[in-house]
Design an enzyme around this catalytic site. Structure first.
Site, mmCIF file in Angstrom:
data_model
loop_
_atom_site.group_PDB
_atom_site.id
_atom_site.type_symbol
_atom_site.label_atom_id
_atom_site.label_comp_id
_atom_site.label_asym_id
_atom_site.label_seq_id
_atom_site.Cartn_x
_atom_site.Cartn_y
_atom_site.Cartn_z
ATOM 1 N N LYS A 112 0.820 -1.208 0.000
ATOM 2 C CA LYS A 112 0.000 0.000 0.000
ATOM 3 C C LYS A 112 0.865 1.274 0.000
ATOM 4 O O LYS A 112 0.432 2.303 -0.484
ATOM 5 C CB LYS A 112 -0.914 0.028 1.219
ATOM 6 C CG LYS A 112 -1.800 -1.190 1.428
ATOM 7 C CD LYS A 112 -2.918 -1.283 0.419
ATOM 8 C CE LYS A 112 -4.040 -2.229 0.820
ATOM 9 N NZ LYS A 112 -3.641 -3.634 0.965
HETATM 10 C C1 LIG Z 1 -4.281 -4.788 0.609
HETATM 11 C C2 LIG Z 1 -3.472 -6.018 0.556
HETATM 12 C C3 LIG Z 1 -3.767 -7.042 -0.344
HETATM 13 C C4 LIG Z 1 -4.951 -7.001 -1.274
HETATM 14 O O1 LIG Z 1 -4.880 -5.973 -2.224
HETATM 15 P P1 LIG Z 1 -6.200 -5.476 -2.974
HETATM 16 O O2 LIG Z 1 -5.777 -4.335 -3.789
HETATM 17 O O3 LIG Z 1 -7.168 -5.088 -1.881
HETATM 18 O O4 LIG Z 1 -6.711 -6.623 -3.755
HETATM 19 C C5 LIG Z 1 -2.920 -8.123 -0.371
HETATM 20 N N1 LIG Z 1 -1.874 -8.228 0.473
HETATM 21 C C6 LIG Z 1 -1.572 -7.267 1.356
HETATM 22 C C7 LIG Z 1 -0.421 -7.457 2.272
HETATM 23 C C8 LIG Z 1 -2.366 -6.124 1.430
HETATM 24 O O5 LIG Z 1 -2.058 -5.166 2.311
#
Ligand SMILES: *Cc1c(COP(=O)(O)O)cnc(C)c1O
Length: 472
Positions: A112
């Site tokens: 993120k």
């Molecule tokens: C948010 C997240 C995901 C999923 O990503 P999306 O964009 O919501 O599909 C997978 N792994 C981690 C560690 C995340 O923080």
């Protein structure tokens, strides 16, 4: 470049509006009117270029008319300065055909950060230019909130409220959010699931008076800018592996469908991608949907990969809209069905369109643990449980073709030491940034899963609303 809503009942708006709104006023998600294609020569030229340069080339066309490129360049440089790896998103090879694209070298050790560090700077830049303040509200299943707080803490133009499901995220995830000392940051533990927290945030955005009073701004992956910023690493990765002259398949640990939709968009922008593989944990709504054509919500199960414990996968709406030939009325019918009966059925044509590009595999808890052990044993690679879901899905997808399989490594193993210790007996060292995390004082508020009560709390704490209330 203008942006349209998937629900078709909101006027097209420029980038800056999608950036600050998040959700469109008709409840839909914004998408660009067209996808500006990058020439093959441009993509080939990305090989060996720094991440920031590729980011500028990919992102700038979408901001044309809204944000000047020199300002964008400055913000990109600042956003990726604090990453612990000079490549920002380095690639690790596990065997002859399987790679991990490591997206966890930012300040909160999950992917993120790649979008959020830039998003915060762009939002603050735009607000300052307009002489406005805003209230950032987001729901998190763990990592989004930490990334948002790390990115927005202390920024002068914003208050930040992050809702997370009480008791359902890891200690490290919670402490990353609750131990930061910044007066503009508020963390709210909601007594409910992630879907409850997300529904609450969506309701606030649909509550027009509140939205205007607080100048609400959404940073969940429904915000188009986040998706856009995530397309960049698909390009940098492909350039390293010989794209655009060689097709690559991506395996994406998926929850809200934001990250993998960014991959789909990279393909629309001209990147030759072979398969896009959706990897889910036992919250398998997407693999069931691809299998049966029926999108049917079940109850959320808590897993070792909490950031993917999601049943309503918001960004899937974007893909549905595209797969239905951008027919907003058809999409509204599906969404009405979802509201009424928690399910809808995708028609044969659009379903085929989706299956032509995507595969989906769900990975059980036992398989996740086995995968963590196996990739450690065979490749000496310690994968966090989210990445392990991707690695296991890559094994299941092995028969799909000869293209290199790139698994998106979405979190650092040190973020989930318990799951890794269970599987391997090894407890990954917390990276240096975590030093002291467990000694710091936590600040958060526990609230019931009650829309009114949560809104009351936010109105009482936001300075944006207070300023407006005092002025009027
Ligand atoms: C948010 C997240 C995901 C999923 O990503 P999306 O964009 O919501 O599909 C997978 N792994 C981690 C560690 C995340 O923080």
């Amino acid at each position: 470049m203008k942006y349209i809503s998937t629900r078709g009942e909101a006027p097209p708006v420029p980038f800056v509006e999608t950036l600050l709104a998040g959700l469109a006023p008709d409840g839909g998600l914004y998408l660009p009117q067209a996808y500006p294609r990058l020439p093959d020569a441009t993509i080939a030229g990305f090989a060996g270029r720094p991440y920031a340069e590729v980011a500028e080339a990919v992102i700038a066309p979408f901001l044309a008319g809204g944000i000047e490129t020199p300002a964008l360049r400055e913000m990109i440089t600042a956003a990726y300065k604090n990453f612990r790896h000079p490549a920002i998103a380095p690639l690790t090879q596990l065997d002859s055909n399987v790679f991990v694209l490591e997206l966890f070298h930012g300040p909160t050790l999950a992917f993120k950060d790649l979008a959020m560090q830039l998003l915060a700077r762009v939002i603050d830049h735009v607000l300052e230019a307009r002489g406005e303040r805003a209230t950032i509200i987001g729901a998190t299943s763990g990592d989004t909130g930490a990334a948002a707080i790390a990115a927005f803490a202390g920024l002068p133009q914003v208050d930040v409220f992050i809702l997370y499901p009480h008791g359902r995220i890891s200690d490290v995830q919670r402490r990353q959010m609750t131990t930061l000392e910044a007066d503009n940051v508020h963390t709210i533990a909601v007594e409910g699931t992630f879907d409850d927290a997300q529904a609450c945030v969506k309701n606030m955005f649909n509550h027009k008076a509140l939205r205007e009073e607080l100048n609400l701004c959404g940073v969940n992956s429904i915000n188009f800018a986040r998706i856009l910023f995530q397309t960049v690493y698909y390009f940098t990765c492909a350039a390293v592996l010989g794209g655009p002259h060689r097709k690559i398949s991506f395996v994406v640990p998926t929850g809200n469908f934001g990250d993998i939709f960014a991959g789909w968009m990279a393909k629309r922008l001209g990147l030759p991608i072979d398969r896009l593989v959706i990897a889910t944990n036992s919250n398998d709504i997407l693999s069931r949907t691809l299998e049966s054509g029926q999108y049917a919500v079940q109850t959320v199960q808590a897993t070792q990969s909490p950031s993917m414990d999601i049943q309503i996968s918001s960004n899937f709406e974007r893909l549905l809209f595209e797969a239905q030939g951008r027919d907003a009325a058809a999409l509204r019918r599906l969404m009405a069905g979802l509201r009424q009966s928690q399910k809808f059925t995708i028609e044969t044509g659009p379903l085929q369109t989706i299956r032509d590009e995507f595969d989906a595999f769900s990975v059980s808890e036992a398989e996740t643990t086995r995968e963590i052990a196996q990739s450690w044993r065979e490749a000496g690679y310690l994968a966090d449980p989210h990445t392990a879901v991707g690695l296991c899905a890559a094994r299941k997808a092995g028969h799909l073709g000869a293209s290199p399989l790139v698994v998106l490594g979405t979190a650092h193993p040190g973020k989930f030491p318990d799951a890794i210790a269970r599987a391997t007996g090894i407890r990954p060292e917390p990276p240096p940034q975590f030093a002291g995390l467990f000694d710091k004082k936590e600040r958060f508020s526990i609230l019931p899963n009650d829309q009114n009560e949560i809104e009351r709390f936010i109105r009482a704490s936001a300075t944006t609303g207070a300023t407006k209330r005092a002025a009027s």
